[in-house]
Design a protein around this motif. Structure first.
Motif, short mmCIF file in Angstrom:
data_model
loop_
_atom_site.label_atom_id
_atom_site.label_comp_id
_atom_site.label_asym_id
_atom_site.label_seq_id
_atom_site.Cartn_x
_atom_site.Cartn_y
_atom_site.Cartn_z
N ILE A 1 41.18 44.28 49.45
CA ILE A 1 42.05 43.60 48.72
C ILE A 1 41.80 44.37 47.31
O ILE A 1 42.88 44.29 46.52
N TYR A 2 40.60 43.98 46.81
CA TYR A 2 40.54 44.53 45.44
C TYR A 2 40.57 45.71 44.91
O TYR A 2 40.66 46.20 43.80
N GLU A 3 41.12 46.88 45.81
CA GLU A 3 41.59 48.01 45.67
C GLU A 3 43.13 47.88 45.10
O GLU A 3 43.44 48.91 44.45
N TYR A 4 43.66 46.98 45.61
CA TYR A 4 45.08 46.82 45.20
C TYR A 4 45.40 45.70 44.33
O TYR A 4 46.66 45.90 43.88
N GLU B 1 44.13 35.86 41.50
CA GLU B 1 45.40 35.43 40.73
C GLU B 1 46.52 36.71 40.70
O GLU B 1 47.62 36.34 40.88
N ASP B 2 45.93 37.75 40.40
CA ASP B 2 46.91 38.87 40.32
C ASP B 2 47.54 39.08 41.97
O ASP B 2 49.02 39.38 41.56
N GLU C 1 52.98 26.71 43.18
CA GLU C 1 51.70 27.33 43.00
C GLU C 1 51.79 27.97 41.91
O GLU C 1 50.87 28.04 40.84
N LEU C 2 52.93 28.76 41.46
CA LEU C 2 52.81 29.83 40.28
C LEU C 2 52.67 29.33 38.88
O LEU C 2 51.82 29.80 38.40
N TYR D 1 50.27 33.02 33.72
CA TYR D 1 51.69 33.13 34.29
C TYR D 1 52.80 33.72 33.10
O TYR D 1 53.22 34.69 33.40
N VAL D 2 52.76 33.16 32.17
CA VAL D 2 53.75 33.32 31.24
C VAL D 2 53.61 34.78 30.68
O VAL D 2 54.63 35.26 30.31
N SER D 3 52.39 35.14 30.44
CA SER D 3 52.49 36.53 30.15
C SER D 3 52.19 37.34 31.11
O SER D 3 51.96 38.82 30.84
#
Lengths: 215, 215
Positions: free
Chosen positions: B56-59, B64-65, B120-121, B127-129
DNA sequence: TTTATTTTCCGAATAGAATTCGGAAATTCC
DNA sequence: GGAATTTCCGAATTCTATTCGGAAAATAAA
């Protein structure tokens, strides 16, 4: 001051929270309100409260319980406060305006609490089955009661669904607050109160002029 | 199918996401939408996607991302879809009604996605940035454009602040959806569309009757 | 005042989950 | 076919909530 007696702690504390518990809650509001629930650590809250990490678990079941206790405790103060502000105001629509102003003003002065209630709380898995949810319901029941009152006194259209009207009021207020919380908070939140109230009131109020047969 | 060339991966994938990335996103929507961000684990998402945790960390940069990528990707599909539904509808207020119906209906059919976007978001610190915030703005810009169009065509009052009107629409819709998401979801969400649209439209629309000089 | 009991507090250990690292496996290139 | 590159992931690391066991403090009993 008399110290607590054997076995009476729980009963005694039902109303009068221990000072330590209050301190933990205050630190939790401060830290969680600032960094958000996920980024706030028990260690930092404990440090701010001047106690050891493990002590928090003497007063709260876990981190989530600590979060949910915040609105429960704060709402206990807030509802009497807003009711106090409502006194002497005549007319449901004037009360609605006051409520909007008061809530925006409160969040502007307490953004940490606003952030907890409007951003963090709802993600909690146990929120709806928790006392915190009831606290939120009680708080927004004020709006519902105002709308009901308006229908009874004839200032609010009879044909609108009061629950839907409440959703529109609360939804709009919360949306405006959330935008403010998410953005830089540089502008004043309270400045929106009047214009928002105008628009909402305008959509609920019964037209006074040509309602009766012939003017 | 031609395989990716050296060094071209990133450029190539700007539009065409790799299948694996899509699969991870689909699993993330499923798991996070069901259990919430905090209770969803990378391990479970990876397992559902049929890959190892570390992949997952490859993508995605981090958990959070991954969360924030969900609305970015989904909105890319959603906006064309809703625009498609808007075609052939005459009159801004009719478009507003359609938008409300469409969005409630979409969430009812995709509660996991609704839960991510609406619950959740916003707690995400970045989030805002993040691009995700822009995606949300683009989505709700549809409402703003409808209201503008209404003022231009004369069906919406000129004197209302369009940004405030948008806040009321979006706030009300989101509030109704959030209630539904938090409660048991037993009732139909779409059933509220018409009544909500009626009330909102009624508060924005210009009275048609006695506006012009003499009928 | 001394001793026993209960309550409060917390240091240190535990456990769960995100993230990193190093290298194996697969793919692409020549 | 073999070198270069990319994709993938098992295992180690780290960070944090939570538990545990017992020390310290407060209270009651003597």
């Amino acid at each position: 001051m008399k110290k607590k007696l054997k076995f009476t702690k729980n009963i005694f504390n039902e109303n009068q929270e221990s000072e330590k518990k209050k301190k933990i809650l205050a630190s939790a509001i401060k830290i969680i309100g600032d960094k958000g629930y996920q980024n706030a650590t028990i260690a930092e809250i404990a440090k701010d409260a001047g106690i050891g990490d493990a002590t928090i678990y003497e007063y709260f079941k876990n981190k989530e319980d600590l979060l949910l206790s915040i609105p429960v405790e704060v709402t206990k103060e807030l509802i009497p406060q807003i009711n106090d502000h409502m006194m002497g105001i005549k007319g449901a629509l004037n009360k609605l305006r006051k409520f909007i102003w008061w809530w925006l003003n409160y969040v502007e002065k307490n953004p940490g609490y606003g952030s907890i209630v409007l951003l963090e709380l709802k993600t909690s898995k146990t929120y709806v089955s928790n006392e915190a949810y009831q606290a939120a319901r009680n708080f927004y029941k004020i709006v519902l009661d105002i709308i009901k009152e308006g229908q009874e006194e004839g200032s609010v259209k009879k044909e609108i669904n009061i629950f839907l009207a409440r959703s529109i009021c609360v939804g709009a207020i919360e949306h405006i607050i959330i935008r403010w919380l998410l953005k830089d908070r540089r502008y004043s939140l309270t400045q929106y109160a009047d214009e928002l109230a105008d628009l909402l009131i305008d959509s609920f109020k019964k037209e006074e002029s040509t309602t009766s047969k012939e003017p």
